[in-house]
Scaffold this motif. Sequence first.
Motif, short mmCIF file in Angstrom:
data_model
loop_
_atom_site.label_atom_id
_atom_site.label_comp_id
_atom_site.label_asym_id
_atom_site.label_seq_id
_atom_site.Cartn_x
_atom_site.Cartn_y
_atom_site.Cartn_z
N ARG A 110 47.84 52.00 24.24
CA ARG A 110 47.73 52.25 22.74
C ARG A 110 46.24 52.60 22.38
N TYR A 111 45.40 51.86 23.17
CA TYR A 111 43.93 51.97 22.97
C TYR A 111 43.09 52.65 23.95
N GLU A 112 43.83 53.26 24.87
CA GLU A 112 43.18 54.16 25.94
C GLU A 112 42.09 53.14 26.63
N LEU A 113 42.65 51.92 27.13
CA LEU A 113 41.66 51.07 27.88
C LEU A 113 41.18 51.82 28.94
N PHE A 114 40.00 52.11 29.46
CA PHE A 114 39.86 52.61 30.84
C PHE A 114 39.48 51.51 31.83
N TYR A 115 39.23 50.35 31.34
CA TYR A 115 38.85 49.25 32.27
C TYR A 115 39.49 47.73 31.88
N VAL A 116 39.89 47.30 32.73
CA VAL A 116 40.57 45.95 32.35
C VAL A 116 40.30 44.80 33.45
N GLU A 117 39.43 43.92 32.97
CA GLU A 117 38.93 43.16 33.89
C GLU A 117 39.74 41.54 33.76
N ASP A 118 40.35 41.06 34.76
CA ASP A 118 41.10 39.62 34.95
C ASP A 118 41.94 39.75 34.06
N PRO A 119 43.26 40.44 34.10
CA PRO A 119 44.11 40.55 33.19
C PRO A 119 45.10 39.27 33.31
N LEU A 120 45.16 38.83 34.41
CA LEU A 120 45.95 37.63 34.87
C LEU A 120 45.20 36.37 35.56
N GLU A 121 45.79 35.36 35.46
CA GLU A 121 44.98 34.07 36.04
C GLU A 121 44.58 34.21 37.45
N GLU A 122 43.52 33.65 37.88
CA GLU A 122 42.93 34.07 39.12
C GLU A 122 43.71 33.73 40.24
N ASN A 123 44.58 33.13 40.37
CA ASN A 123 45.25 32.87 41.57
C ASN A 123 46.51 33.68 41.80
N ASP A 124 46.88 34.56 40.80
CA ASP A 124 48.07 35.43 40.85
C ASP A 124 47.53 36.88 41.16
N MET A 125 47.37 37.04 42.66
CA MET A 125 46.86 38.30 43.06
C MET A 125 48.21 39.24 43.19
N ASP A 126 49.38 38.65 43.51
CA ASP A 126 50.66 39.53 43.36
C ASP A 126 50.85 40.09 42.12
N GLY A 127 50.58 39.36 41.24
CA GLY A 127 50.66 39.90 39.88
C GLY A 127 49.61 41.14 39.50
N PHE A 128 48.51 40.86 39.90
CA PHE A 128 47.58 41.89 39.86
C PHE A 128 48.00 43.08 40.56
N ALA A 129 48.54 43.11 41.67
CA ALA A 129 49.14 44.13 42.37
C ALA A 129 50.22 44.77 41.63
N GLU A 130 51.10 44.10 41.02
CA GLU A 130 52.31 44.80 40.38
C GLU A 130 51.51 45.33 39.02
N LEU A 131 50.52 44.74 38.31
CA LEU A 131 50.15 45.15 37.22
C LEU A 131 49.63 46.72 37.37
N SER A 132 48.48 46.62 38.84
CA SER A 132 47.98 47.75 39.12
C SER A 132 48.91 48.98 39.14
N ARG A 133 50.05 48.63 39.96
CA ARG A 133 51.15 49.56 39.89
C ARG A 133 51.68 49.98 38.58
N MET A 134 51.77 49.23 37.51
CA MET A 134 52.18 49.51 36.27
C MET A 134 51.27 50.55 35.54
N VAL A 135 49.99 50.40 35.86
CA VAL A 135 48.98 51.27 34.97
C VAL A 135 48.32 52.13 35.92
N GLU A 136 48.91 52.45 36.85
CA GLU A 136 48.33 53.47 38.07
C GLU A 136 47.83 54.53 37.32
#
Length: 414
Positions: free
Chosen positions: A274-300
């Motif tokens: 919606r807002y054409e965000l080019f950069y997203v820092e710490d979108p999930l809590e700091e122990n959820d590395m698997d979540g980071f990986a999943e989100l990275s795939r979602m917004v690849e």
Amino acid sequence: MSLKIRKLRARKIYNSRGEETVEADVWVDGAFGRAAAPAGKSKGGKEVMYYPEGGVDESVRLINGELAEKLIGLDASDQESVDEALRDFDGTSDFRKLGGNAAFAVSLATAIAASNAQGKQLFEHLKIVDSLKLPYPLGNVIGGGAHAGKGAPDWQEMLVSPIGARNVDDAVKANFLVHARAGKLLDKHLGGFTLGRGDEGAYAPPIRTEEGLRLLKQAADEISDELGFRIRIGVDVAASSLWDPAKKKYVYRTEGIELSREEQMSRVAEWVDRYELFYVEDPLEENDMDGFAELSRMVEGKTLICGDDLIVTNPSILSQAAEKKAVKALIVKPNQVGLLTTAMKSVKIAHERGIVPVVSHRSGEPPEGHLAQLAVAWGGKLLKAGVVGGERVAKANELLRISEVIGKDRMVSL
């Protein structure tokens, strides 16, 4: 000229938030270096300890006594050896004896003394890349979370970067113009706004996060049109400050809602579009590395998912994140690990794995420009250093000075 350390002295001073911090002075024959440590308010749980029991005073006592005896006589130009001596002196994995901030101040002051003794700029002395280029400034314009008060946006930072600028002069100016335009839009939107600011010079308005994103994008688009190059917006969610481990929910206090892990990822992905965000820092809590990986795939291919609290500039954690393809960018804050050479190791891994290094300030900063020197030395693609406030402007001004040496149009490619 000898580059042996002849004298080491530390003192207690204050950062931009009025908090105590350590400043270190290092002397070699004919030259001198001085550096102070920053401090974060939203601090990652895996960072080294800032100070030992006894706080800044104990760190100063140790530096001026036992540590000085250990470091005097070492070659200041051999950063690895100096940092190894600091690590050995502390003897713990998290700098709980000396304090990570104390170690960082001494490490950086030593590098500055060595560069001064050799007649070099700090970026020349510490460079780890073949081609020196200028990073794009990335600055906080609208703030919330731990950096602002009650009623401010739940996401911690709404950021701007002039990634279409052709030279550093235009890049630095663009961020100032967007900041000023955002203030006018906030004033109009709120029917009068005091232009109050949080820790990093960003406006801290009583609005929801999405209102802030809409207004910042409008400001960036308007200034983009006026200057003739693209300015993009991004965010630092600082999601660990929203995360309630007991509820296993992200708690949005200003909005009055609670989101599950899946709902948080969906919100981030939706707002990236919606807002054409080019950069997203710490979108999930700091122990959820698997979540980071999943989100990275979602917004690849749409945005840079960046790890700060997730990785805390730690080389071994970064290697794990790279294996999982959890991040596309890395926040580099040297005081998170205590030593310049440890931070440099992380940056080298980032370059090897195609991860964008983002050399970053902290919310409590000394009024110095050294961070810009480190960003250029290490091939940082973005310099995250705020927009306004003396301690933030110091970094932008240092970029301008560096550009006189390497060329104003030598901008990185993103």
